[in-house]
Design a protein around this motif. Structure first.
Motif, PDB file in Angstrom:
ATOM      1  N   PHE A  14     -44.717  78.112 -34.142  1.00  0.00           N
ATOM      2  CA  PHE A  14     -43.566  77.391 -34.687  1.00  0.00           C
ATOM      3  C   PHE A  14     -43.695  75.869 -34.567  1.00  0.00           C
ATOM      4  O   PHE A  14     -43.225  75.141 -35.422  1.00  0.00           O
ATOM      5  N   TYR A  15     -44.331  75.401 -33.488  1.00  0.00           N
ATOM      6  CA  TYR A  15     -44.279  73.965 -33.196  1.00  0.00           C
ATOM      7  C   TYR A  15     -45.624  73.240 -33.206  1.00  0.00           C
ATOM      8  O   TYR A  15     -45.672  72.067 -32.890  1.00  0.00           O
ATOM      9  N   TYR A  65     -39.224  71.872 -27.145  1.00  0.00           N
ATOM     10  CA  TYR A  65     -38.878  71.978 -28.576  1.00  0.00           C
ATOM     11  C   TYR A  65     -38.041  73.228 -28.832  1.00  0.00           C
ATOM     12  O   TYR A  65     -37.074  73.194 -29.590  1.00  0.00           O
ATOM     13  N   LEU A  69     -34.585  73.268 -30.669  1.00  0.00           N
ATOM     14  CA  LEU A  69     -34.524  73.749 -32.059  1.00  0.00           C
ATOM     15  C   LEU A  69     -34.322  75.262 -32.196  1.00  0.00           C
ATOM     16  O   LEU A  69     -33.890  75.734 -33.255  1.00  0.00           O
ATOM     17  N   LEU A  71     -36.205  77.729 -32.819  1.00  0.00           N
ATOM     18  CA  LEU A  71     -36.811  78.373 -33.988  1.00  0.00           C
ATOM     19  C   LEU A  71     -37.298  79.788 -33.680  1.00  0.00           C
ATOM     20  O   LEU A  71     -37.143  80.692 -34.496  1.00  0.00           O
ATOM     21  N   PHE A  75     -35.714  83.165 -35.176  1.00  0.00           N
ATOM     22  CA  PHE A  75     -36.638  84.058 -35.879  1.00  0.00           C
ATOM     23  C   PHE A  75     -36.472  85.497 -35.371  1.00  0.00           C
ATOM     24  O   PHE A  75     -36.412  86.446 -36.149  1.00  0.00           O
TER      25      PHE A  75
END
Lengths: 108, 108
Positions: A14-15, A65, A69, A71, A75
């Motif tokens: 993701f990052y 992160y 975020l 993410l 997900f």
């Protein structure tokens, strides 16, 4: 709970776009290509400790992160809903499909 | 194409967590609370130019994050699919529902 390596792999997916070239290289060698810290240090002509510190620091960045975020968390939530949606569609459960679509909308 | 202010607002929503406190403050005052550059500079006791530079720099950062992470773009794509999914569910079009669920899966 996933084991640490799996989680790091996901967070990296993701990052990695936010990491530096060197951070990506070390992470890929260590986690994806299974090089040891010693091997990476030889290939890059730096100390084993430097490689270790870089990887640990990158792991912390990935977690930071994710804390900001979410993410990976989103997900996982989305995947769960989509799987349920597929199941509900297979059984033509319309009320359930509608409920799941609403949950998907709320996620964003 | 959305006008610039709307796009900046959306990007801010997705990435404000990655900005500094001062960057957030200026952006919120300028874009959300509609203060002028002059007013912000008076309140923060800095030059109008400093406020302008900070905001422009932040806007560039938001676009850089979007270029790397595509959160806004993916959000738009997901929203489009979810709307179509809702429409297909209302008309009980099962093949269409299944096709849309597959598209959702591919997005992540």
């Amino acid at each position: 709970m996933l084991d640490k390596t799996t989680r790091v792999n996901y967070l990296f997916d993701f990052y990695y776009v936010l990491l530096t070239k060197k951070q990506r290289e070390y992470m890929e060698m260590y986690y994806l290509e299974d090089y040891s810290l010693g091997e990476i240090s030889e290939i890059h002509h730096v100390s084993r400790q430097a490689v270790y510190d870089n990887i640990k620091q990158t792991e912390n960045m990935l977690e930071t992160y994710e804390k900001k975020l979410n993410l990976y968390k989103k997900f996982q939530e989305r995947t769960e809903i989509i799987d349920a949606l597929q199941e509900a569609t297979a059984h033509k459960k319309h009320t359930e499909i509608e409920r799941l679509i609403d949950r998907l909308k709320e996620l964003d």
